[in-house]
Design an enzyme around this catalytic site. Structure first.
Site, PDB file in Angstrom:
ATOM      1  N   LYS A  67       0.784  -1.267  -0.055  1.00 54.38           N
ATOM      2  CA  LYS A  67       0.201   0.113  -0.248  1.00 54.38           C
ATOM      3  C   LYS A  67       0.900   1.305   0.072  1.00 54.38           C
ATOM      4  CE  LYS A  67      -3.284  -0.814  -0.450  1.00 54.38           C
ATOM      5  NZ  LYS A  67      -3.897  -1.290  -1.943  1.00 54.38           N
ATOM      6  N   SER A  68       1.880   1.312  -1.011  1.00 56.28           N
ATOM      7  CA  SER A  68       2.757   2.512  -0.864  1.00 56.28           C
ATOM      8  C   SER A  68       2.814   2.945  -2.299  1.00 56.28           C
ATOM      9  CB  SER A  68       4.104   1.838  -0.211  1.00 56.28           C
ATOM     10  OG  SER A  68       4.284   1.515   0.968  1.00 56.28           O
ATOM     11  N   GLY A  69       1.934   2.558  -3.177  1.00 58.59           N
ATOM     12  CA  GLY A  69       2.204   2.967  -4.486  1.00 58.59           C
ATOM     13  C   GLY A  69       2.704   1.957  -5.330  1.00 58.59           C
ATOM     14  N   TRP A  72       1.002   1.641  -9.146  1.00 60.36           N
ATOM     15  CA  TRP A  72       1.549   2.770 -10.023  1.00 60.36           C
ATOM     16  C   TRP A  72       2.865   2.654 -10.244  1.00 60.36           C
ATOM     17  CZ3 TRP A  72       2.195   8.486  -8.113  1.00 60.36           C
ATOM     18  CH2 TRP A  72       2.220   9.350  -9.177  1.00 60.36           C
ATOM     19  N   HIS A 134       7.394  -7.827  -2.100  1.00 62.59           N
ATOM     20  CA  HIS A 134       7.011  -7.043  -0.788  1.00 62.59           C
ATOM     21  C   HIS A 134       7.980  -7.472   0.324  1.00 62.59           C
ATOM     22  CE1 HIS A 134       3.421  -4.818  -1.895  1.00 62.59           C
ATOM     23  NE2 HIS A 134       2.852  -5.751  -1.859  1.00 62.59           N
ATOM     24  N   SER A 164      -4.284   3.464   4.432  1.00 59.22           N
ATOM     25  CA  SER A 164      -4.677   2.680   3.259  1.00 59.22           C
ATOM     26  C   SER A 164      -4.507   1.103   3.555  1.00 59.22           C
ATOM     27  CB  SER A 164      -3.433   2.946   1.891  1.00 59.22           C
ATOM     28  OG  SER A 164      -3.734   2.417   0.895  1.00 59.22           O
ATOM     29  N   ARG A 288      -8.109   3.036  -4.179  1.00 58.03           N
ATOM     30  CA  ARG A 288      -8.967   3.742  -3.277  1.00 58.03           C
ATOM     31  C   ARG A 288      -8.997   5.243  -3.591  1.00 58.03           C
ATOM     32  NH1 ARG A 288      -9.127   5.642   2.088  1.00 58.03           N
ATOM     33  NH2 ARG A 288      -6.950   6.050   2.030  1.00 58.03           N
TER      34      ARG A 288
END
Length: 326
Positions: A67-69, A72, A134, A164, A288
Protein backbone atom coordinates in the site's frame (compact mmCIF):
# COMPACT_ATOMS: atom_id res chain seq x y z
CA UNK A 1 7.18 -38.20 -4.78
CA UNK A 2 4.02 -37.89 -2.71
CA UNK A 3 5.89 -38.88 0.43
CA UNK A 4 8.60 -36.29 -0.31
CA UNK A 5 5.97 -33.57 -0.73
CA UNK A 6 4.23 -34.76 2.43
CA UNK A 7 7.48 -34.61 4.38
CA UNK A 8 8.16 -31.10 3.07
CA UNK A 9 4.69 -29.94 4.10
CA UNK A 10 5.23 -31.47 7.55
CA UNK A 11 8.57 -29.68 7.94
CA UNK A 12 7.06 -26.36 6.83
CA UNK A 13 4.15 -26.76 9.24
CA UNK A 14 6.58 -27.61 12.05
CA UNK A 15 8.62 -24.52 11.19
CA UNK A 16 5.54 -22.29 11.25
CA UNK A 17 4.39 -23.61 14.61
CA UNK A 18 7.80 -22.87 16.13
CA UNK A 19 7.66 -19.17 15.16
CA UNK A 20 6.50 -16.31 17.41
CA UNK A 21 2.99 -15.23 16.42
CA UNK A 22 0.65 -12.30 16.95
CA UNK A 23 -2.94 -11.53 15.98
CA UNK A 24 -3.11 -10.40 12.35
CA UNK A 25 -5.12 -7.77 10.53
CA UNK A 26 -6.58 -9.77 7.65
CA UNK A 27 -5.43 -13.21 8.81
CA UNK A 28 -5.89 -14.89 12.17
CA UNK A 29 -2.16 -14.79 12.93
CA UNK A 30 1.05 -13.26 11.67
CA UNK A 31 4.29 -15.17 12.25
CA UNK A 32 7.71 -13.62 12.84
CA UNK A 33 9.62 -15.20 9.96
CA UNK A 34 13.19 -14.14 9.08
CA UNK A 35 12.68 -10.95 11.10
CA UNK A 36 9.42 -9.83 9.49
CA UNK A 37 5.74 -10.58 10.14
CA UNK A 38 4.18 -12.92 7.62
CA UNK A 39 0.86 -14.82 7.28
CA UNK A 40 1.38 -18.59 7.38
CA UNK A 41 -0.03 -18.87 3.85
CA UNK A 42 2.88 -16.78 2.48
CA UNK A 43 5.78 -18.52 4.24
CA UNK A 44 5.92 -21.46 1.82
CA UNK A 45 5.96 -19.05 -1.14
CA UNK A 46 8.76 -16.98 0.36
CA UNK A 47 10.82 -20.11 1.07
CA UNK A 48 10.33 -21.35 -2.49
CA UNK A 49 11.13 -17.92 -3.94
CA UNK A 50 14.40 -17.85 -2.01
CA UNK A 51 15.31 -21.43 -2.95
CA UNK A 52 14.36 -21.47 -6.64
CA UNK A 53 14.47 -18.00 -8.18
CA UNK A 54 17.49 -17.27 -10.33
CA UNK A 55 17.84 -13.61 -11.24
CA UNK A 56 19.06 -12.56 -14.66
CA UNK A 57 21.39 -9.58 -15.01
CA UNK A 58 18.77 -7.52 -16.85
CA UNK A 59 15.88 -8.27 -14.47
CA UNK A 60 14.09 -5.37 -12.80
CA UNK A 61 12.53 -5.73 -9.33
CA UNK A 62 9.86 -3.30 -8.14
CA UNK A 63 10.05 -3.55 -4.34
CA UNK A 64 7.71 -1.93 -1.84
CA UNK A 65 5.97 -2.15 1.48
CA UNK A 66 2.28 -2.95 0.80
CA UNK A 67 0.00 0.00 0.00
CA UNK A 68 2.84 2.38 -0.83
CA UNK A 69 2.18 3.03 -4.53
CA UNK A 70 3.13 -0.43 -5.77
CA UNK A 71 0.50 -0.67 -8.53
CA UNK A 72 1.42 2.74 -9.95
CA UNK A 73 5.16 2.09 -9.98
CA UNK A 74 4.65 -1.34 -11.56
CA UNK A 75 2.62 0.24 -14.36
CA UNK A 76 5.15 3.03 -14.95
CA UNK A 77 8.12 0.65 -14.92
CA UNK A 78 6.47 -1.78 -17.32
CA UNK A 79 5.49 1.04 -19.70
CA UNK A 80 8.96 2.63 -19.60
CA UNK A 81 10.81 -0.64 -20.26
CA UNK A 82 8.45 -1.85 -22.99
CA UNK A 83 7.79 1.41 -24.84
CA UNK A 84 9.46 0.16 -28.03
CA UNK A 85 7.47 -3.10 -28.02
CA UNK A 86 4.18 -1.32 -27.43
CA UNK A 87 4.63 2.00 -29.18
CA UNK A 88 0.92 2.28 -29.92
CA UNK A 89 -0.84 3.21 -26.69
CA UNK A 90 -4.27 2.46 -28.17
CA UNK A 91 -3.76 -1.31 -27.69
CA UNK A 92 -1.27 -1.26 -24.81
CA UNK A 93 -1.33 -4.29 -22.46
CA UNK A 94 -2.01 -1.97 -19.50
CA UNK A 95 -5.43 -1.23 -21.02
CA UNK A 96 -6.44 -4.89 -20.86
CA UNK A 97 -4.36 -6.31 -17.99
CA UNK A 98 -3.89 -5.25 -14.38
CA UNK A 99 -0.32 -4.11 -13.58
CA UNK A 100 0.05 -7.02 -11.13
CA UNK A 101 -0.64 -9.47 -13.98
CA UNK A 102 2.04 -7.89 -16.16
CA UNK A 103 4.50 -7.50 -13.27
CA UNK A 104 3.93 -10.58 -11.09
CA UNK A 105 4.81 -10.77 -7.40
CA UNK A 106 7.69 -13.19 -6.87
CA UNK A 107 6.55 -13.62 -3.25
CA UNK A 108 3.31 -15.27 -4.42
CA UNK A 109 4.45 -16.93 -7.66
CA UNK A 110 5.86 -20.06 -6.03
CA UNK A 111 2.90 -21.04 -3.85
CA UNK A 112 1.75 -24.64 -4.02
CA UNK A 113 3.44 -27.58 -5.73
CA UNK A 114 3.76 -26.03 -9.21
CA UNK A 115 7.41 -24.98 -8.89
CA UNK A 116 8.51 -26.48 -12.20
CA UNK A 117 5.60 -24.85 -14.05
CA UNK A 118 6.54 -21.47 -12.61
CA UNK A 119 10.22 -21.91 -13.42
CA UNK A 120 9.26 -22.75 -17.01
CA UNK A 121 7.02 -19.66 -17.13
CA UNK A 122 9.86 -17.48 -15.82
CA UNK A 123 12.38 -18.85 -18.32
CA UNK A 124 10.02 -18.05 -21.22
CA UNK A 125 9.22 -14.47 -20.17
CA UNK A 126 10.17 -11.70 -22.56
CA UNK A 127 13.27 -9.85 -21.37
CA UNK A 128 13.90 -7.63 -19.59
CA UNK A 129 11.71 -9.35 -17.02
CA UNK A 130 9.95 -7.13 -14.48
CA UNK A 131 8.81 -8.47 -11.10
CA UNK A 132 7.36 -7.17 -7.87
CA UNK A 133 8.13 -8.06 -4.27
CA UNK A 134 7.10 -7.02 -0.76
CA UNK A 135 9.98 -8.99 0.80
CA UNK A 136 12.38 -7.00 3.04
CA UNK A 137 15.83 -6.60 1.52
CA UNK A 138 17.67 -9.05 3.85
CA UNK A 139 15.31 -11.86 2.76
CA UNK A 140 15.73 -11.40 -1.00
CA UNK A 141 17.34 -14.40 -2.74
CA UNK A 142 21.12 -14.21 -3.10
CA UNK A 143 20.81 -14.28 -6.89
CA UNK A 144 19.06 -10.88 -6.83
CA UNK A 145 21.71 -9.23 -4.68
CA UNK A 146 24.65 -10.89 -6.44
CA UNK A 147 23.47 -10.26 -10.01
CA UNK A 148 23.41 -6.97 -11.91
CA UNK A 149 19.61 -6.79 -11.81
CA UNK A 150 18.18 -3.52 -10.53
CA UNK A 151 15.73 -2.75 -7.76
CA UNK A 152 13.35 0.21 -7.68
CA UNK A 153 11.89 0.73 -4.21
CA UNK A 154 8.86 2.91 -3.52
CA UNK A 155 7.71 3.96 -0.07
CA UNK A 156 5.05 6.31 1.24
CA UNK A 157 4.66 8.37 4.37
CA UNK A 158 3.69 6.04 7.23
CA UNK A 159 0.47 7.94 8.00
CA UNK A 160 -1.09 7.40 4.56
CA UNK A 161 0.38 3.90 4.31
CA UNK A 162 -1.37 2.98 7.56
CA UNK A 163 -4.80 4.28 6.46
CA UNK A 164 -4.51 2.64 3.06
CA UNK A 165 -3.49 -0.67 4.68
CA UNK A 166 -6.25 -0.57 7.28
CA UNK A 167 -8.90 0.14 4.62
CA UNK A 168 -7.51 -2.54 2.30
CA UNK A 169 -7.29 -5.28 4.92
CA UNK A 170 -10.81 -4.55 6.15
CA UNK A 171 -12.04 -5.11 2.58
CA UNK A 172 -10.21 -8.38 1.95
CA UNK A 173 -10.30 -10.07 5.37
CA UNK A 174 -12.45 -13.10 6.04
CA UNK A 175 -15.88 -12.28 7.47
CA UNK A 176 -15.21 -14.87 10.18
CA UNK A 177 -12.40 -12.76 11.65
CA UNK A 178 -13.19 -10.11 14.27
CA UNK A 179 -13.03 -6.46 13.23
CA UNK A 180 -9.79 -4.64 14.04
CA UNK A 181 -10.57 -1.07 15.08
CA UNK A 182 -8.40 1.68 13.69
CA UNK A 183 -6.99 2.37 17.17
CA UNK A 184 -6.07 -1.32 17.68
CA UNK A 185 -4.57 -1.46 14.20
CA UNK A 186 -2.40 1.60 14.86
CA UNK A 187 -1.03 0.09 18.08
CA UNK A 188 -0.08 -3.06 16.16
CA UNK A 189 1.39 -0.99 13.30
CA UNK A 190 3.59 1.05 15.65
CA UNK A 191 4.88 -2.21 17.14
CA UNK A 192 5.64 -3.42 13.62
CA UNK A 193 2.90 -6.08 13.58
CA UNK A 194 1.59 -5.91 10.01
CA UNK A 195 2.23 -8.13 7.01
CA UNK A 196 5.87 -7.69 5.83
CA UNK A 197 6.49 -5.32 8.76
CA UNK A 198 7.91 -3.72 10.73
CA UNK A 199 7.53 -0.99 8.13
CA UNK A 200 10.49 0.88 9.66
CA UNK A 201 12.89 -2.02 9.12
CA UNK A 202 11.50 -2.54 5.63
CA UNK A 203 12.06 1.06 4.52
CA UNK A 204 15.43 1.45 6.21
CA UNK A 205 16.79 -1.73 4.65
CA UNK A 206 16.23 -0.44 1.12
CA UNK A 207 17.07 3.16 2.09
CA UNK A 208 20.52 2.23 3.42
CA UNK A 209 21.20 -0.02 0.42
CA UNK A 210 20.26 2.78 -1.98
CA UNK A 211 22.89 4.98 -0.32
CA UNK A 212 25.54 2.24 -0.21
CA UNK A 213 24.93 0.95 -3.76
CA UNK A 214 22.96 3.56 -5.76
CA UNK A 215 23.43 1.55 -8.96
CA UNK A 216 21.59 -1.37 -7.34
CA UNK A 217 18.66 0.32 -5.57
CA UNK A 218 16.75 3.42 -6.67
CA UNK A 219 14.74 4.77 -3.74
CA UNK A 220 11.56 6.69 -4.65
CA UNK A 221 9.02 8.35 -2.36
CA UNK A 222 5.37 8.25 -3.41
CA UNK A 223 4.92 11.90 -2.51
CA UNK A 224 7.82 13.01 -4.71
CA UNK A 225 6.61 10.86 -7.58
CA UNK A 226 3.16 12.44 -7.38
CA UNK A 227 4.56 15.97 -7.18
CA UNK A 228 6.91 15.64 -10.18
CA UNK A 229 6.01 12.49 -12.07
CA UNK A 230 7.74 13.60 -15.29
CA UNK A 231 11.08 14.01 -13.51
CA UNK A 232 10.82 10.55 -11.93
CA UNK A 233 9.70 8.82 -15.13
CA UNK A 234 12.85 10.20 -16.77
CA UNK A 235 14.90 9.23 -13.69
CA UNK A 236 13.61 5.64 -13.74
CA UNK A 237 14.33 5.34 -17.48
CA UNK A 238 17.90 6.59 -16.96
CA UNK A 239 18.44 4.27 -14.01
CA UNK A 240 17.27 1.30 -16.12
CA UNK A 241 19.67 2.28 -18.91
CA UNK A 242 16.90 3.11 -21.37
CA UNK A 243 16.73 6.94 -21.25
CA UNK A 244 14.21 8.83 -23.35
CA UNK A 245 15.63 10.25 -26.57
CA UNK A 246 15.17 13.91 -27.50
CA UNK A 247 12.75 12.77 -30.20
CA UNK A 248 10.67 10.79 -27.67
CA UNK A 249 10.54 13.80 -25.36
CA UNK A 250 9.56 16.24 -28.13
CA UNK A 251 6.88 13.82 -29.36
CA UNK A 252 5.26 13.66 -25.92
CA UNK A 253 6.40 10.13 -25.16
CA UNK A 254 6.85 10.82 -21.44
CA UNK A 255 3.47 12.50 -21.09
CA UNK A 256 1.80 9.57 -22.89
CA UNK A 257 3.20 7.10 -20.38
CA UNK A 258 2.20 9.32 -17.45
CA UNK A 259 -1.37 9.54 -18.78
CA UNK A 260 -1.57 5.80 -19.49
CA UNK A 261 -0.46 4.94 -15.94
CA UNK A 262 -2.32 7.66 -14.05
CA UNK A 263 -4.40 6.65 -11.04
CA UNK A 264 -7.56 8.04 -12.63
CA UNK A 265 -6.97 6.20 -15.92
CA UNK A 266 -6.19 2.86 -14.28
CA UNK A 267 -9.05 3.05 -11.79
CA UNK A 268 -11.52 3.75 -14.60
CA UNK A 269 -10.46 0.81 -16.79
CA UNK A 270 -12.93 -2.07 -16.94
CA UNK A 271 -10.12 -4.58 -16.37
CA UNK A 272 -9.44 -3.02 -12.95
CA UNK A 273 -13.07 -2.82 -11.82
CA UNK A 274 -13.86 -6.52 -11.59
CA UNK A 275 -12.16 -9.88 -11.21
CA UNK A 276 -9.28 -10.92 -9.00
CA UNK A 277 -5.51 -10.88 -9.13
CA UNK A 278 -2.74 -12.59 -7.18
CA UNK A 279 -4.10 -14.57 -4.25
CA UNK A 280 -7.75 -13.82 -5.08
CA UNK A 281 -7.56 -10.10 -4.27
CA UNK A 282 -10.43 -8.21 -5.87
CA UNK A 283 -8.94 -5.69 -8.30
CA UNK A 284 -11.36 -2.94 -7.28
CA UNK A 285 -9.71 -2.79 -3.84
CA UNK A 286 -6.32 -1.92 -5.37
CA UNK A 287 -7.49 1.61 -6.22
CA UNK A 288 -8.83 3.69 -3.35
CA UNK A 289 -7.91 7.42 -3.42
CA UNK A 290 -4.18 7.72 -4.05
CA UNK A 291 -4.13 11.06 -2.23
CA UNK A 292 -1.42 12.60 -0.07
CA UNK A 293 -2.67 13.58 3.39
CA UNK A 294 -5.95 11.65 3.42
CA UNK A 295 -4.86 10.22 6.79
CA UNK A 296 -5.97 13.46 8.48
CA UNK A 297 -9.59 12.34 7.98
CA UNK A 298 -9.00 9.24 10.12
CA UNK A 299 -6.56 10.21 12.89
CA UNK A 300 -7.46 11.51 16.35
CA UNK A 301 -4.95 13.80 18.12
CA UNK A 302 -3.85 10.86 20.30
CA UNK A 303 -3.24 8.71 17.20
CA UNK A 304 -1.23 11.49 15.56
CA UNK A 305 0.95 11.75 18.67
CA UNK A 306 1.46 7.97 18.87
CA UNK A 307 2.56 7.55 15.24
CA UNK A 308 4.62 10.75 15.19
CA UNK A 309 6.60 9.61 18.23
CA UNK A 310 7.12 6.15 16.72
CA UNK A 311 8.38 7.58 13.41
CA UNK A 312 10.76 9.91 15.23
CA UNK A 313 12.08 7.03 17.32
CA UNK A 314 12.44 4.52 14.47
CA UNK A 315 13.84 6.79 11.74
CA UNK A 316 15.93 9.14 13.89
CA UNK A 317 19.42 9.69 12.48
CA UNK A 318 18.73 7.74 9.27
CA UNK A 319 18.24 10.78 7.04
CA UNK A 320 14.88 9.34 5.90
CA UNK A 321 11.91 11.65 6.44
CA UNK A 322 8.46 12.17 4.94
CA UNK A 323 6.04 14.86 3.89
CA UNK A 324 2.72 13.90 5.48
CA UNK A 325 0.32 16.40 3.91
CA UNK A 326 -0.27 17.73 0.41
Amino acid sequence: MASTEGHQEYEEEKQIQSLPKERGWASRYLYLFQGFWCPSTHIQGVNSFQNHFQAKHNDVIVASFPKSGTTWLKALTFAILNRQRFSSLENHPLLTSNPHELVPFLDFLFHGDNIQDQLSYLSNMTEPRVFGTHIPLPSLPKSIMESNCKIIYICRNPFDTFVSSWSFFNNIKSKSLPEVTIEEALQMYCKGIIGFGPIWDHMLGYWKESIATPNKVLFVKYEQLQEDVKFYVKRVAEYLDCPFTEEEESNGGIESIIKLCSFEKMKDLEVNKSGTVGRNIEKKYLFRKGEIGDWINYFSPAMIEMLSKTIEEKLSGSGLSFKTRA
